[in-house]
Every structure is written in structure tokens, then in C-alpha cells.
Design a protein around this motif. Structure first.
Motif, short mmCIF file in Angstrom:
data_model
loop_
_atom_site.label_atom_id
_atom_site.label_comp_id
_atom_site.label_asym_id
_atom_site.label_seq_id
_atom_site.Cartn_x
_atom_site.Cartn_y
_atom_site.Cartn_z
N MET A 215 0.75 -1.11 -0.02
CA MET A 215 0.02 -0.05 -0.06
C MET A 215 0.92 1.11 0.07
O MET A 215 0.60 2.02 -0.71
N ALA A 216 1.77 1.25 0.79
CA ALA A 216 2.62 2.39 0.89
C ALA A 216 3.51 2.76 -0.33
O ALA A 216 3.65 3.99 -0.83
N GLU A 217 3.90 1.77 -0.99
CA GLU A 217 4.47 1.88 -2.14
C GLU A 217 3.81 2.49 -3.49
O GLU A 217 4.36 3.26 -4.27
N VAL A 218 2.43 2.45 -3.44
CA VAL A 218 1.71 3.04 -4.64
C VAL A 218 1.22 4.34 -4.29
O VAL A 218 0.57 5.08 -5.30
N MET A 219 1.33 4.98 -2.98
CA MET A 219 0.61 6.18 -2.53
C MET A 219 1.97 6.93 -2.34
O MET A 219 2.87 6.80 -1.59
N ALA A 220 2.02 8.06 -3.49
CA ALA A 220 3.11 9.04 -3.61
C ALA A 220 3.27 9.70 -1.99
O ALA A 220 2.39 10.26 -1.55
N GLY A 221 4.62 9.60 -1.42
CA GLY A 221 4.65 10.44 -0.35
C GLY A 221 4.45 9.80 0.95
O GLY A 221 4.21 10.44 1.92
N SER A 222 3.81 8.45 0.95
CA SER A 222 3.25 7.98 2.13
C SER A 222 4.45 7.68 3.00
O SER A 222 5.61 7.68 2.82
N THR A 223 4.02 7.49 4.36
CA THR A 223 4.96 7.08 5.48
C THR A 223 4.75 5.74 5.86
O THR A 223 3.22 5.40 5.97
N LEU A 224 5.57 4.70 5.84
CA LEU A 224 5.28 3.40 6.43
C LEU A 224 6.05 3.34 7.93
O LEU A 224 7.08 3.70 8.01
N VAL A 225 5.23 2.82 8.66
CA VAL A 225 5.91 2.54 10.21
C VAL A 225 5.58 1.19 10.72
O VAL A 225 4.45 0.78 10.42
N VAL A 226 6.66 0.36 11.06
CA VAL A 226 6.59 -0.65 11.37
C VAL A 226 7.06 -0.89 12.98
O VAL A 226 8.04 -0.55 13.45
N LEU A 227 5.81 -1.45 13.67
CA LEU A 227 6.26 -1.58 15.12
C LEU A 227 6.63 -2.72 15.34
O LEU A 227 6.00 -3.66 15.33
N PRO A 228 7.88 -2.96 16.22
CA PRO A 228 8.37 -4.17 16.69
C PRO A 228 7.70 -5.03 17.82
O PRO A 228 7.21 -4.06 18.65
N GLY A 229 7.55 -6.22 17.55
CA GLY A 229 6.90 -7.09 18.47
C GLY A 229 5.44 -6.78 18.64
O GLY A 229 4.90 -7.73 19.43
N ALA A 230 4.67 -6.22 17.75
CA ALA A 230 3.24 -5.85 17.88
C ALA A 230 2.71 -6.90 16.84
O ALA A 230 3.38 -7.20 15.72
N GLY A 231 1.30 -7.36 17.03
CA GLY A 231 0.62 -8.17 15.96
C GLY A 231 -0.29 -7.40 15.40
O GLY A 231 0.08 -6.33 14.95
N HIS A 232 -1.46 -7.92 15.19
CA HIS A 232 -2.46 -7.33 14.08
C HIS A 232 -3.35 -6.15 14.85
O HIS A 232 -4.02 -5.35 14.17
N LEU A 233 -3.25 -6.30 16.09
CA LEU A 233 -3.80 -5.32 16.99
C LEU A 233 -2.84 -3.91 17.54
O LEU A 233 -2.85 -3.85 18.82
N THR A 234 -2.26 -3.41 16.85
CA THR A 234 -1.12 -2.44 17.26
C THR A 234 -1.76 -1.36 18.19
O THR A 234 -0.85 -0.86 19.05
N PRO A 235 -2.88 -0.69 17.98
CA PRO A 235 -3.41 0.31 19.00
C PRO A 235 -3.59 -0.39 20.30
O PRO A 235 -3.67 0.44 21.33
N LEU A 236 -3.66 -1.61 20.40
CA LEU A 236 -3.93 -2.21 21.83
C LEU A 236 -2.46 -2.79 22.29
O LEU A 236 -2.31 -2.63 23.57
N GLU A 237 -1.64 -3.29 21.37
CA GLU A 237 -0.40 -4.05 21.93
C GLU A 237 0.67 -2.81 21.94
O GLU A 237 1.68 -3.06 22.68
N ASP A 238 0.65 -2.00 21.16
CA ASP A 238 1.68 -0.80 21.36
C ASP A 238 1.14 0.40 21.12
O ASP A 238 1.24 1.14 19.96
N PRO A 239 0.20 1.04 22.00
CA PRO A 239 -0.68 2.29 21.66
C PRO A 239 0.49 3.61 21.81
O PRO A 239 0.23 4.47 20.91
N ALA A 240 1.39 3.46 22.38
CA ALA A 240 2.58 4.57 22.46
C ALA A 240 3.08 4.88 21.00
O ALA A 240 3.05 5.95 20.54
N GLY A 241 3.36 3.54 20.56
CA GLY A 241 3.97 3.46 19.04
C GLY A 241 3.03 4.13 18.02
O GLY A 241 3.31 4.91 17.20
N VAL A 242 1.88 3.69 18.26
CA VAL A 242 0.81 4.07 17.38
C VAL A 242 0.47 5.80 17.29
O VAL A 242 0.45 6.57 16.60
#
Length: 256
Positions: A215-242
Motif C-alpha cells: 500500500m505504501a509503495e503505490v501512494m506517493a509520499g506516504s509514510t510506513l511505520v513498522v512497530l516491533p513486537g506487535a501483532g495485528h492489533l497495534t493500537p492495543l499492543e503498542d498504543p504509544a507507538g501508534v
């Protein structure tokens, strides 16, 4: 005190959860932006309208647009996690003029595979037959949360379990059927010119890093953030990172 941004942030929740999944990020985000976290139709506190129409995310997208109308919001930054991301893309397809930015969290642009579509049919049928009970949480938890989360954070596992088990069976069935018919949205994202942020958990087993990168590759100027150690529910697993990812990215042009 930080400036409030001009465009509010609407966050759409994952399936089979409700807006409580945003509890840990709502307050810190609200220090900078107006945050709106609705329950989608048939889930949480949102009723399931009576209809003879085949379940479709387009109808759920109309619900979002109707909410924006009621709140008198011409444009928003629209975000969503998993199903919420699918719904955000449906809103972008239906009413692109209402979307001033995208936050796509643990989601993907690809449609269901035939196997996934059949699985959704099975979920819908079982929910109608048995209700949600405990089976829905048991079936979903292994994929929703990273292994480390499941083994080391039992309180979070129980929170997710309680949210899932509280969902109305009719809403679960309707949503499962709506999700299986969604179209491929990669070309839609390729055509969009709004600022976009893509967030994904490094251990996401449902919509992995590769899907987020696509998704990020096809949207010009988009930002991709990968949160280490988190699964599919990052707002619950790493809320500070989100929270950090969203507030660091939030377009400066949206500020008063």
C-alpha cells in the motif's frame, strides 16, 4: 499546549471488536487532534439497520459519511485498523472529497482469497446459529495478537476476549458477509493524492508487513511505520507507538 489540528481524525475499528479498541490511544491523540471513534453498524453500541440488501461495505461507508454530515465535518483524516482500514478505503471510493488524509493500520488493499471468503461465510453462519459465545474469540485471538502478547500480557488478552464476546451475533454475521465482497483497492490508493500513513505490527499474521509495504509503495509520499513486537492489533499492543507515529506524521498543512 499544542495546537489543535484543523482536520479531525476519525478512527474505524477492527473486526470483531468495537471502538473500545482505541481506548489507549484516544486520550493522548486528543491532546493534538479532535478524535472520533464510532462503532460500526451492528457492533458495539451501533444498531444494525433493518435491510433486505446484501451486506456491503458500501453501506457501512454511507454510515461514515452520514456521521460526518451529522457532525458537520466536510473533510477528515480517516483512519482504520484491519476492517476499519477496509472501510476507510470504501469511504475513499464513495466520497473522496471527504477524505483529507489516510491512516491505514494493520490492513491491506487486497480482497479476500476464496478461502478467506469461505471462512467469512462460515463465521456468519455460525454466529447466526450459535451466537458469538466464546468460540469467536478463541478462533481469532491467535491471529489478532502477537505470540509474545498472548504469553506475557494476559490482561490484554482478556480485554480483547471480552470485547469480542460482547459483540451482537447479528452484527458479526452482517459484517463477515460484507467483508467477503470487498474489491481490490490498490488502484484506488494509487490514484489518491492525500497524505497517507501506513502502520503495521512486525508480527502481524493477518495483514503482514509485505501487505502494508504494497500500500505504501503505490501512494506517493506516504509514510510506513513498522512497530516491533506487535501483532495485528497495534493500537492495543503498542498504543504509544501508534500515537507517536500518528502525531509525528499528522500533516502540518492540517494545522490552524
Amino acid at each position: 499546549m499544542a495546537r489543535m489540528t484543523e482536520l479531525p481524525l476519525v478512527l474505524l475499528h477492527a473486526f470483531p471488536l468495537d471502538s473500545r479498541m482505541w481506548n489507549a490511544v484516544r486520550e493522548p491523540l486528543a491532546s493534538r487532534v479532535r478524535v472520533i471513534t464510532p462503532d460500526q453498524r451492528g457492533l458495539g453500541r451501533s444498531p444494525l439497520p433493518e435491510s433486505d440488501r446484501e451486506p456491503s461495505l458500501e453501506d457501512a461507508a454511507r454510515d461514515v459519511v452520514a456521521l460526518l454530515d451529522r457532525l458537520e465535518l466536510d473533510r477528515v483524516v480517516l483512519g482504520g485498523c484491519s476492517m476499519g482500514g477496509y472501510l476507510a478505503m470504501a469511504v475513499l471510493r464513495l466520497a473522496p472529497e471527504r477524505v483529507g488524509g489516510l491512516v491505514l493500520i494493520d490492513t491491506k488493499a487486497a480482497p479476500d482469497t476464496p478461502e478467506a471468503a469461505q471462512s467469512r461465510l462460515d463465521v456468519a453462519a455460525r454466529a447466526e446459529r450459535e451466537g458469538t459465545g466464546s468460540w469467536l474469540a478463541e478462533a481469532n485471538l491467535p491471529n489478532l495478537l502477537a505470540e509474545a502478547t498472548r504469553t506475557r500480557r494476559p490482561e490484554l488478552v482478556e480485554t480483547v476476549r471480552e470485547i469480542i464476546e460482547s459483540q451482537p451475533a447479528a452484527g458479526v454475521s452482517w459484517t463477515a458477509l460484507a467483508l467477503r465482497n470487498r474489491p481490490d483497492s490498490l488502484d484506488l490508493l494509487r490514484r489518491t493524492a492525500v497524505p497517507a500513513l501506513v502502520i503495521v505490527g512486525e508480527e502481524d499474521a493477518i495483514t503482514p508487513v509485505a501487505a502494508a509495504s504494497a500500500m505504501a509503495e503505490v501512494m506517493a509520499g506516504s509514510t510506513l511505520v513498522v512497530l516491533p513486537g506487535a501483532g495485528h492489533l497495534t493500537p492495543l499492543e503498542d498504543p504509544a507507538g501508534v500515537v507517536e507515529a500518528i502525531l509525528s506524521w499528522y500533516p502540518a498543512t492540517h494545522e490552524k
